[in-house]
Design a protein around this motif. Structure first.
Motif, PDB file in Angstrom:
ATOM      1  N   LEU A 126       0.829  -1.215   0.000  1.00 36.75           N
ATOM      2  CA  LEU A 126       0.000   0.000   0.000  1.00 36.75           C
ATOM      3  C   LEU A 126       0.861   1.262   0.000  1.00 36.75           C
ATOM      4  N   LEU A 127       1.937   1.259   0.770  1.00 33.26           N
ATOM      5  CA  LEU A 127       2.844   2.395   0.806  1.00 33.26           C
ATOM      6  C   LEU A 127       3.489   2.623  -0.564  1.00 33.26           C
ATOM      7  N   GLY A 128       3.866   1.557  -1.237  1.00 37.68           N
ATOM      8  CA  GLY A 128       4.433   1.671  -2.579  1.00 37.68           C
ATOM      9  C   GLY A 128       3.444   2.242  -3.569  1.00 37.68           C
ATOM     10  N   ILE A 129       2.207   1.799  -3.500  1.00 31.02           N
ATOM     11  CA  ILE A 129       1.163   2.322  -4.399  1.00 31.02           C
ATOM     12  C   ILE A 129       0.941   3.807  -4.144  1.00 31.02           C
ATOM     13  N   VAL A 130       0.881   4.207  -2.886  1.00 31.73           N
ATOM     14  CA  VAL A 130       0.683   5.620  -2.546  1.00 31.73           C
ATOM     15  C   VAL A 130       1.846   6.458  -3.068  1.00 31.73           C
ATOM     16  N   LEU A 131       3.077   5.990  -2.910  1.00 31.42           N
ATOM     17  CA  LEU A 131       4.230   6.751  -3.383  1.00 31.42           C
ATOM     18  C   LEU A 131       4.252   6.869  -4.900  1.00 31.42           C
ATOM     19  N   VAL A 132       3.889   5.832  -5.612  1.00 28.55           N
ATOM     20  CA  VAL A 132       3.856   5.894  -7.074  1.00 28.55           C
ATOM     21  C   VAL A 132       2.778   6.857  -7.543  1.00 28.55           C
ATOM     22  N   VAL A 133       1.604   6.780  -6.973  1.00 29.54           N
ATOM     23  CA  VAL A 133       0.504   7.674  -7.365  1.00 29.54           C
ATOM     24  C   VAL A 133       0.869   9.119  -7.044  1.00 29.54           C
ATOM     25  N   ARG A 134       1.442   9.344  -5.896  1.00 33.60           N
ATOM     26  CA  ARG A 134       1.790  10.704  -5.480  1.00 33.60           C
ATOM     27  C   ARG A 134       2.890  11.288  -6.377  1.00 33.60           C
ATOM     28  N   SER A 135       3.860  10.460  -6.757  1.00 37.74           N
ATOM     29  CA  SER A 135       4.941  10.975  -7.612  1.00 37.74           C
ATOM     30  C   SER A 135       4.431  11.322  -8.999  1.00 37.74           C
ATOM     31  N   ARG A 136       3.427  10.638  -9.485  1.00 30.19           N
ATOM     32  CA  ARG A 136       2.856  10.950 -10.804  1.00 30.19           C
ATOM     33  C   ARG A 136       1.988  12.209 -10.747  1.00 30.19           C
TER      34      ARG A 136
END
Length: 149
Positions: A116-126
């Motif tokens: 979940l943390l990885g998904i949040v970081l990817v979405v936020r960086s985009r």
């Protein structure tokens, strides 16, 4: 002279008998007992080895555990009773499926949290692309196009 010729053959024959003595054979009254024994030895972890079950381990403690499982199966104990006995004696580590309790809850939750943390970081960086850089690049490209005209 013939004694010296026969001596090595005698020595090798004694070694071959020693290899038969180290092989473990288990006799069961029913096929159900046999299958339960082999399933349990695949599901119980060797306390000495890392991530190896007691069926595949060559450690002495694994051999002791196999003998104990054999004894408990022959006594007629159920699968759950044997697993509980082993967990009571060697801890939850001996069983490949640890229970969910206060000490092992992190084993179950940490992988989910990391995903979940990885998904949040990817979405936020985009989503957080700097708009000012994009505008500056666009203006520079437009200037180049105007100069070429």
């Amino acid at each position: 002279m013939t004694r010296f010729i026969l001596l090595p053959f005698t020595f090798f024959m004694l070694l071959s008998f020693a290899s038969y003595a180290s092989e473990e054979t288990y006799q069961f009254e029913t096929d159900a007992q046999s299958s339960m024994f082999f399933e349990l030895t695949k599901e119980l972890r060797c306390p000495m080895c890392q991530n190896q079950n007691i069926a595949d381990s060559d450690a002495m403690i694994a051999a002791d555990l196999r003998r104990k499982v054999y004894q408990l199966v022959n006594e007629g104990q159920s699968r759950e009773q044997i697993i509980d006995y082993m967990k009571q004696r060697y801890g939850d580590f001996v069983y490949y499926q640890p229970p969910v309790n206060a000490t092992t809850v992190w084993l179950w939750l940490l992988p989910v949290i990391f995903v979940l943390l990885g998904i949040v970081l990817v979405v936020r960086s985009r989503q957080q692309k700097p708009v000012t850089q994009d505008k500056a690049k666009l203006e520079a490209a437009e200037k180049l196009l105007e100069e070429d005209k």
